[in-house]
Every structure is written in structure tokens, then in C-alpha cells.
Design an enzyme around this catalytic site. Structure first.
Site, PDB file in Angstrom:
ATOM      1  CG  HIS A  37      -3.511  -3.824   3.286  1.00  0.00           C
ATOM      2  ND1 HIS A  37      -2.342  -3.470   3.904  1.00  0.00           N
ATOM      3  CD2 HIS A  37      -4.039  -2.679   2.774  1.00  0.00           C
ATOM      4  CE1 HIS A  37      -2.153  -2.159   3.767  1.00  0.00           C
ATOM      5  NE2 HIS A  37      -3.169  -1.666   3.089  1.00  0.00           N
TER       6      HIS A  37
ATOM      7  CB  CYS B 198      -0.967  -0.049   1.177  1.00  0.00           C
ATOM      8  SG  CYS B 198      -2.411   1.018   0.979  1.00  0.00           S
TER       9      CYS B 198
END
Length: 479
Positions: A425, A329
Site C-alpha cells: 500500500h 492487497c
């Protein structure tokens, strides 16, 4: 409602354990936290985000997480300002002083969400935020006594004996609270006790006599708690358990605005892996097999801190030695050539150079992608989620990190295969994907079933609370 004498006294863990305990008794349970402050968030089944603790509590109650379990989430971007998420959706940013002015308008959303959960369940377990005694923030409060008073909610106060001064903390809270607020508290719990409980019997009696509150339990320290996903970044300050048999080291630089750091938990659960939390003032270890750059709530600011620490130089040396790098991310965004914030999402509009290790460029925007995903990475299936603001494009995307089902190729890999970045994630929580990474890095997979470990720990926590808390009395005190 469970409030605390301070932050990190164990409120989240106790609510999770009680959610599992009462669920095992056959009750329909819902967790609720009116206002939370955390950069460790979870994607919900209804397409929003809530604090990671409420997602764990939902799991303990064996229900899907919902935005209504945490209607107001503050995600700190600086020492004085946060992104404000209301019922799962970002509503902008506010400095601390400005947020105090917003709170009266947020109570309606809090009560709406609470009403929805109350209509679904036999029992709603409510978690307060920070300290019940923050009388400087009492005006327009929606997190602690302000909510308890409006919702007519009986309160249990939790003190942490492990940090010391628990008698003064509990009695002091009674002293500083306004009379009408103190009247909402019906009992107290003392958490994280070590030693012979008989030695604190007089302490429990002293607290009860000085406060007029009922003693509902002395809870021994529960060491297995470290197996559960932590919400508060304070957990990152805890000393890691020694792993003399670890085959590989994974280095994780701890930046000030780290987010979604529960990505690390499954790796730390592996007996053959030592996760080295690299703190400011410390170089990246030379013997790490992988440097993992985690998510960030303010990527541009954390990138500047990364450079100030000299970690950019360490990272280049790590790659020259044949090491691997994975950016998740915000960490993925840092690895690119440029990072642009034309709308001022994270601060003043700007464009800054990235680390230049992936041939991609990121443009931040106010639109946040929140979605559960499945796909394949390295030819191995995985499930996880995306939670990010910004779009990343460039020639490096021609070598994608993964393929997302229904959405196409995602992420980037450097030409030499040493540097990788992705918005996904939860990779390491998937046993298949984690085993693939460990094999690649040279640590034979242990066969660890991470999800089963979380479930068994929740069951053990529930049994722990059944032994040390009067759950029948808690149900009688509820209304």
C-alpha cells in the site's frame, strides 16, 4: 473530548486541525479515539494498526502514530459483524450484538492507552464516535459518554449545519441525553457554515439558551479538506471535482467492503488524472488507461460482488483493448487463480476461483502482516506499508512486481505485463513511484509534492480554526 450529533460532522478534521494549531503554539499534543470503526487503517510505528484519521491527527501533532491513539478499532466485514482490533492487534471477529457484550472488558485497554498518552503530553484531544445521542448503545459505552464519564472528560459537541437541522440536532441531543451525561458537555461548535455568519448569530444564541452550553465557534466550510486523507467510506460518495485537462482516466470499482482507499488520494490530487469511482450498476469505462482494484476487508465476498456486477467481463475487455490492471492487497488476491479460506477468517471455510489473470493462489490465515516497507518497483524506489491476512504463491511470482528491502521479491506481473498485483500500500503517495506510473500511462508528471500538500493543508486548517474557534477558551475548559 469532541463528540458529534452524528457521523461525518467533521470530528476527525477538527481534532486534526486543533492538533496542529496547539502544536504550533508549542504544546505537546496527542490524539485519542477510544473506539473507531473503519476499514481505512494505518500501520503504526509500534507495529500495529489504527484508524487512518488518528494517523493523520498524529501527523498534525508531529508525532509518530501509536496503537494507543486508537485502542479499539472495528473493521467491518459484513453488515452485522467486524474484526476487533485491540491496541493494534486483531483479536477475532464479533457480530454487532456480541460486541456489545465485549465492551465492558475493553474499557481497561481504553483507559490504559489513554493513561499512556496523558503521561506523554500537555494536551490529549479525544474524538468520539458516531453520535453522542445513541442512547440505545449507552450501556457499557466506551466511545462517547461512557468514556467521558469514567475519564472525567469535558465534552465539546459538534453539529454540522451543512446537512441541515443543526439547531434541532444540538438541542435534541441535550433533550435525549441523561442528565449526568449532558452535564459533561461544556460547549458546542457548529461546523461547515456557508454564507454570512451574522445570519446565524441568533441560531447560536438559541442553541446556547436551550442547552445551557457555551457557544465556542461557528466554523466556515473548509473546502481544502478534500486534500487530506479521508477515513470514512462516506467520502467516496462525494462528487469528484471535474478535471477538463486530465490526460488519463483510472477506473476504481467501489466494492462494498473497500479498505485502505486512501491509496487513491494522491492520484486524485494529480491535475492530469481523473479517478473514476465506478459504482454498482455502472460498467467499467472503456477509455480507462488503468483499472485499479483496491484493498478489501472481505475479499471473497467482494469478489462475488465484482462478478455479480459483470465487472469481470468488463475487465477482460479492458485488457483486450490494451489496458492495464493493478490489484492492491485484496485486489491482488482477486486477480489470482484461487482464493482459499480454510480457517474461516472471512466467513465459512471455502475455496473460490479468482479472476485468473495472475498465476498465483492465495490462502487466507488469521495472522496479519503489519509492517512499513521500502523497496523498488519498476526500477523506481518507493516507501509504503503492508497490511494483510494471507499468503500468495504460484508461478506468477517468478515475475515479481517489486523487491522489498530485507524481505525479497513480492507481488506478480502477468507475462504480457498488463496485469500486476502487490501487497504494498501507499505506492502512489510516494512522488517517485507515482511519477513513474503517470509516465507509463501517458500523463506527464506534474511535479506534485503530495506530502508537502498534506502539510500545507494541515497548516491552513489550523489557521482556519484559530480564526473561528476560541482556542484559549478550549484550553481553559480542559482538565
Amino acid at each position: 473530548m469532541f463528540q458529534g450529533t452524528g457521523s461525518d460532522v467533521g470530528k476527525s478534521l477538527i481534532v486534526a486541525g486543533l492538533a496542529r494549531a496547539f502544536t504550533l503554539r508549542g504544546l505537546s499534543v496527542r490524539p485519542f479515539k477510544p473506539q473507531n470503526m473503519s476499514n481505512n487503517a494505518a500501520v503504526t510505528s509500534d507495529g500495529g494498526e489504527i484508524g487512518r484519521a488518528q494517523a493523520l491527527q498524529a501527523r498534525a501533532a508531529r508525532v509518530a502514530p501509536s496503537v494507543h491513539m486508537n485502542p479499539v478499532l472495528l473493521k467491518p466485514q459484513s453488515d452485522i459483524g467486524s474484526q476487533v482490533v485491540v491496541q493494534g492487534r486483531a483479536q477475532g471477529t464479533a457480530k454487532a450484538a456480541d460486541y456489545q457484550k465485549l465492551k465492558p472488558g475493553l474499557m481497561a485497554a481504553v483507559l490504559e492507552s489513554y493513561g499512556i498518552l496523558r503521561g506523554e503530553a500537555d494536551l490529549v484531544l479525544v474524538e468520539g464516535a458516531g453520535s453522542a445521542s445513541e442512547i440505545n448503545l449507552r450501556a457499557n459505552d466506551i466511545a462517547n459518554m461512557g468514556f467521558a464519564r469514567v475519564a472525567n472528560m469535558p465534552v465539546i459537541l459538534i453539529g454540522d449545519i451543512d446537512r441541515g437541522g443543526v439547531i434541532a440536532s444540538l438541542v435534541g441531543t441535550r433533550t435525549v441525553l441523561p442528565v449526568d451525561d449532558a452535564a459533561m458537555i461544556v460547549g458546542f461548535l457548529v461546523n461547515r457554515f456557508r454564507g454570512d455568519p451574522a445570519l446565524f448569530a441568533d441560531g447560536m444564541s438559541a442553541i446556547a439558551s436551550r442547552t445551557g452550553w457555551e457557544a465556542l465557534g461557528l466554523i466556515p466550510f473548509f473546502p481544502e479538506a478534500r486534500r487530506l486523507p479521508a477515513e470514512d467510506a462516506l467520502a467516496l460518495d462525494a462528487a469528484a471535482l471535474p478535471k477538463p485537462g486530465a490526460r488519463i482516466r483510472i477506473a476504481v470499482p467501489l466494492l462494498p467492503r473497500i479498505a485502505n482507499f486512501d491509496d487513491l488520494d494522491p492520484l486524485e490530487a494529480e491535475p492530469g488524472v481523473e479517478v473514476v469511482r465506478v459504482r454498482p450498476g455502472t460498467p467499467l469505462p472503456a477509455d480507462a488507461a488503468l483499472v485499479l482494484l483496491p484493498g478489501s476487508k472481505s475479499t471473497i465476498a467482494d469478489l462475488a460482488d465484482f462478478r455479480r456486477e459483470g465487472w469481470d467481463i468488463d475487465l477482460l475487455a479492458h485488457i483486450r483493448r490494451g489496458g492495464r490492471v493493478l490489484g492492491l492487497c485484496g485486489g491482488y488476491q482477486m486477480l489470482g487463480r484461487t482464493l482459499a479460506d480454510p480457517e474461516g477468517v472471512e466467513g465459512p471455510p471455502s475455496t473460490v476461483p479468482g479472476l485468473g489473470l495472475l498465476a498465483v493462489d492465495t490462502v487466507l490465515s488469521g495472522e496479519k502482516r503489519l509492517v512499513a516497507v521500502t523497496g523498488t518497483a519498476g526500477g523506481v524506489p518507493f516507501s509504503g506499508y503492508e497490511m494483510h491476512m494471507g499468503v500468495t504463491e504460484g508461478p506468477g511470482r517468478a515475475r515479481p512486481f517489486c523487491a522489498i528491502d530485507g524481505a525479497g521479491e513480492e507481488g506478480a506481473i502477468s507475462p504480457d505485463g498488463r496485469v500486476m498485483g502487490t501487497y504494498a500500500h501507499g505506492l502512489f503517495a510516494d512522488d517517485r513511484q507515482r511519477a513513474h506510473w503517470l509516465t507509463t500511462l501517458g500523463a506527464p508528471p506534474s511535479g506534485l509534492d503530495y506530502d508537502a500538500g498534506v502539510e500545507s493543508t494541515l497548516d491552513a486548517l489550523a489557521a482556519h480554526l484559530e480564526r473561528h474557534v476560541d482556542l484559549d477558551r478550549l484550553l481553559k475548559l480542559a482538565r
